[in-house]
Design a protein around this motif. Structure first.
Motif, PDB file in Angstrom:
ATOM      1  N   THR A   4       0.768  -1.315   0.089  1.00 41.01           N
ATOM      2  CA  THR A   4      -0.029   0.042  -0.128  1.00 41.01           C
ATOM      3  C   THR A   4       0.871   1.207   0.068  1.00 41.01           C
ATOM      4  O   THR A   4       1.802   1.388   0.669  1.00 41.01           O
ATOM      5  N   ILE A   5       0.652   2.238  -0.835  1.00 39.69           N
ATOM      6  CA  ILE A   5       1.347   3.438  -0.904  1.00 39.69           C
ATOM      7  C   ILE A   5       0.390   4.585  -0.968  1.00 39.69           C
ATOM      8  O   ILE A   5      -0.859   4.736  -1.275  1.00 39.69           O
ATOM      9  N   LEU A   6       0.682   5.577  -0.169  1.00 36.23           N
ATOM     10  CA  LEU A   6       0.025   6.983   0.122  1.00 36.23           C
ATOM     11  C   LEU A   6       0.918   7.869  -0.874  1.00 36.23           C
ATOM     12  O   LEU A   6       1.894   8.160  -0.421  1.00 36.23           O
ATOM     13  N   VAL A  33      -5.009  14.997  -0.712  1.00 37.85           N
ATOM     14  CA  VAL A  33      -4.747  16.706  -1.221  1.00 37.85           C
ATOM     15  C   VAL A  33      -3.703  17.385  -0.956  1.00 37.85           C
ATOM     16  O   VAL A  33      -3.449  18.241  -1.420  1.00 37.85           O
ATOM     17  N   ASP A  34      -3.406  17.232   0.484  1.00 39.14           N
ATOM     18  CA  ASP A  34      -2.310  18.072   1.230  1.00 39.14           C
ATOM     19  C   ASP A  34      -1.688  17.519   2.374  1.00 39.14           C
ATOM     20  O   ASP A  34      -1.978  16.363   2.648  1.00 39.14           O
ATOM     21  N   GLY A  35      -0.741  17.948   2.953  1.00 41.24           N
ATOM     22  CA  GLY A  35       0.116  17.224   3.990  1.00 41.24           C
ATOM     23  C   GLY A  35      -0.829  16.872   5.250  1.00 41.24           C
ATOM     24  O   GLY A  35      -0.836  15.815   5.640  1.00 41.24           O
ATOM     25  N   GLN A  36      -1.797  17.747   5.536  1.00 37.40           N
ATOM     26  CA  GLN A  36      -2.733  17.551   6.622  1.00 37.40           C
ATOM     27  C   GLN A  36      -3.626  16.244   6.262  1.00 37.40           C
ATOM     28  O   GLN A  36      -3.918  15.361   7.179  1.00 37.40           O
ATOM     29  N   ASP A  37      -4.063  16.408   5.240  1.00 34.48           N
ATOM     30  CA  ASP A  37      -4.883  15.275   4.633  1.00 34.48           C
ATOM     31  C   ASP A  37      -3.998  13.920   4.903  1.00 34.48           C
ATOM     32  O   ASP A  37      -4.527  12.874   5.328  1.00 34.48           O
ATOM     33  N   GLY A  38      -2.764  13.980   4.071  1.00 32.20           N
ATOM     34  CA  GLY A  38      -1.955  12.726   4.131  1.00 32.20           C
ATOM     35  C   GLY A  38      -1.851  12.444   5.632  1.00 32.20           C
ATOM     36  O   GLY A  38      -1.835  11.154   5.675  1.00 32.20           O
ATOM     37  N   LEU A  39      -1.581  13.212   6.653  1.00 33.01           N
ATOM     38  CA  LEU A  39      -1.413  12.858   7.958  1.00 33.01           C
ATOM     39  C   LEU A  39      -2.605  12.030   8.504  1.00 33.01           C
ATOM     40  O   LEU A  39      -2.383  11.032   9.049  1.00 33.01           O
ATOM     41  N   ASP A  40      -3.605  12.804   8.257  1.00 36.71           N
ATOM     42  CA  ASP A  40      -4.743  12.054   8.664  1.00 36.71           C
ATOM     43  C   ASP A  40      -5.064  10.737   8.132  1.00 36.71           C
ATOM     44  O   ASP A  40      -5.400   9.772   9.018  1.00 36.71           O
ATOM     45  N   ALA A  42      -2.791   8.711   6.977  1.00 39.05           N
ATOM     46  CA  ALA A  42      -1.661   7.856   7.411  1.00 39.05           C
ATOM     47  C   ALA A  42      -1.923   7.529   8.660  1.00 39.05           C
ATOM     48  O   ALA A  42      -1.759   6.271   9.340  1.00 39.05           O
ATOM     49  N   ARG A  43      -2.632   8.376   9.571  1.00 41.69           N
ATOM     50  CA  ARG A  43      -3.063   7.925  11.103  1.00 41.69           C
ATOM     51  C   ARG A  43      -3.735   6.941  11.115  1.00 41.69           C
ATOM     52  O   ARG A  43      -3.961   6.131  11.836  1.00 41.69           O
ATOM     53  N   ALA A  44      -4.901   6.865  10.261  1.00 44.02           N
ATOM     54  CA  ALA A  44      -6.132   6.063  10.080  1.00 44.02           C
ATOM     55  C   ALA A  44      -5.725   4.852   9.414  1.00 44.02           C
ATOM     56  O   ALA A  44      -6.485   3.949   9.484  1.00 44.02           O
ATOM     57  N   GLY A  45      -4.599   4.567   8.664  1.00 46.55           N
ATOM     58  CA  GLY A  45      -4.262   3.399   7.889  1.00 46.55           C
ATOM     59  C   GLY A  45      -2.839   3.040   8.174  1.00 46.55           C
ATOM     60  O   GLY A  45      -2.024   3.392   9.205  1.00 46.55           O
ATOM     61  N   ARG A  46      -2.384   1.825   7.411  1.00 47.88           N
ATOM     62  CA  ARG A  46      -1.050   1.701   7.569  1.00 47.88           C
ATOM     63  C   ARG A  46      -0.440   1.539   5.965  1.00 47.88           C
ATOM     64  O   ARG A  46      -1.062   0.641   5.352  1.00 47.88           O
ATOM     65  N   PHE A  47       0.601   2.176   5.831  1.00 46.51           N
ATOM     66  CA  PHE A  47       1.120   2.332   4.453  1.00 46.51           C
ATOM     67  C   PHE A  47       2.565   1.713   4.436  1.00 46.51           C
ATOM     68  O   PHE A  47       3.221   1.961   5.153  1.00 46.51           O
ATOM     69  N   ASP A  48       3.023   1.001   2.986  1.00 45.55           N
ATOM     70  CA  ASP A  48       4.421   0.421   3.022  1.00 45.55           C
ATOM     71  C   ASP A  48       5.305   1.488   2.761  1.00 45.55           C
ATOM     72  O   ASP A  48       6.498   1.320   2.747  1.00 45.55           O
ATOM     73  N   LEU A  49       4.695   2.818   2.020  1.00 43.85           N
ATOM     74  CA  LEU A  49       5.402   3.792   1.447  1.00 43.85           C
ATOM     75  C   LEU A  49       4.378   4.982   1.296  1.00 43.85           C
ATOM     76  O   LEU A  49       3.465   4.944   1.089  1.00 43.85           O
ATOM     77  N   VAL A  50       5.357   6.174   1.516  1.00 45.86           N
ATOM     78  CA  VAL A  50       4.781   7.388   1.319  1.00 45.86           C
ATOM     79  C   VAL A  50       5.469   8.293   0.302  1.00 45.86           C
ATOM     80  O   VAL A  50       6.596   8.446   0.465  1.00 45.86           O
ATOM     81  N   PHE A  51       4.647   8.721  -0.717  1.00 46.99           N
ATOM     82  CA  PHE A  51       5.182   9.657  -1.601  1.00 46.99           C
ATOM     83  C   PHE A  51       4.630  11.292  -1.361  1.00 46.99           C
ATOM     84  O   PHE A  51       3.336  11.269  -0.716  1.00 46.99           O
ATOM     85  N   THR A  52       5.517  12.145  -1.155  1.00 51.50           N
ATOM     86  CA  THR A  52       4.881  13.582  -0.704  1.00 51.50           C
ATOM     87  C   THR A  52       5.428  14.712  -1.543  1.00 51.50           C
ATOM     88  O   THR A  52       6.801  14.531  -1.997  1.00 51.50           O
TER      89      THR A  52
END
Length: 121
Positions: A4-6, A33-40, A42-52
């Motif tokens: 899974t990737i965010l 759609v932005d860093g805050q949405d990404g953080l929310d 990420a906290r709610a799920g579990r990702f193997d990789l994050v692109f930002t």
């Protein structure tokens, strides 16, 4: 089960291109759609990789990386910057915040997949 990737970017077209590329290679992708949405998300799920991205409203990429690195489940998760920023000072800030790697936009889909395979298989 697919990895899974965010992907976090305020540009809808960039998110679509990244998602299209990654899904085509068999990865499960969640968009933010932005860093805050990404953080929310990420906290709610579990990702193997994050692109930002770096330059976004509400929370920029470096702030997002610092916030993610503060969460136990993201201490060792690969986080890649995908941004138009290519200066050494910005890259140094990214590394200091905990970025695993740096890709510059516009990106080559094959190069993107090579990097993803290198960091998460």
């Amino acid at each position: 089960m697919p990895k899974t990737i965010l992907t976090v970017d305020d540009s809808a077209s960039i998110r679509q291109m990244v998602t299209f590329t990654l899904k085509g290679a068999g990865y499960a992708v969640t968009e933010a759609v932005d860093g805050q949405d990404g953080l929310d998300k990420a906290r709610a799920g579990r990702f193997d990789l994050v692109f930002t991205d770096q330059n976004m409203p509400r929370m920029d990429g470096i702030s997002l990386i610092k916030a993610l690195r503060g969460l136990p489940q993201y201490k060792t998760t690969p986080i890649l910057m995908l941004t138009t920023e290519s200066g050494d000072a910005m890259k140094a800030q990214g590394r200091a915040a905990g970025a695993t790697g740096w890709l510059v936009k516009p990106f080559d889909p094959q190069k993107l997949l090579e990097v993803v395979r290198k960091v998460i298989g």
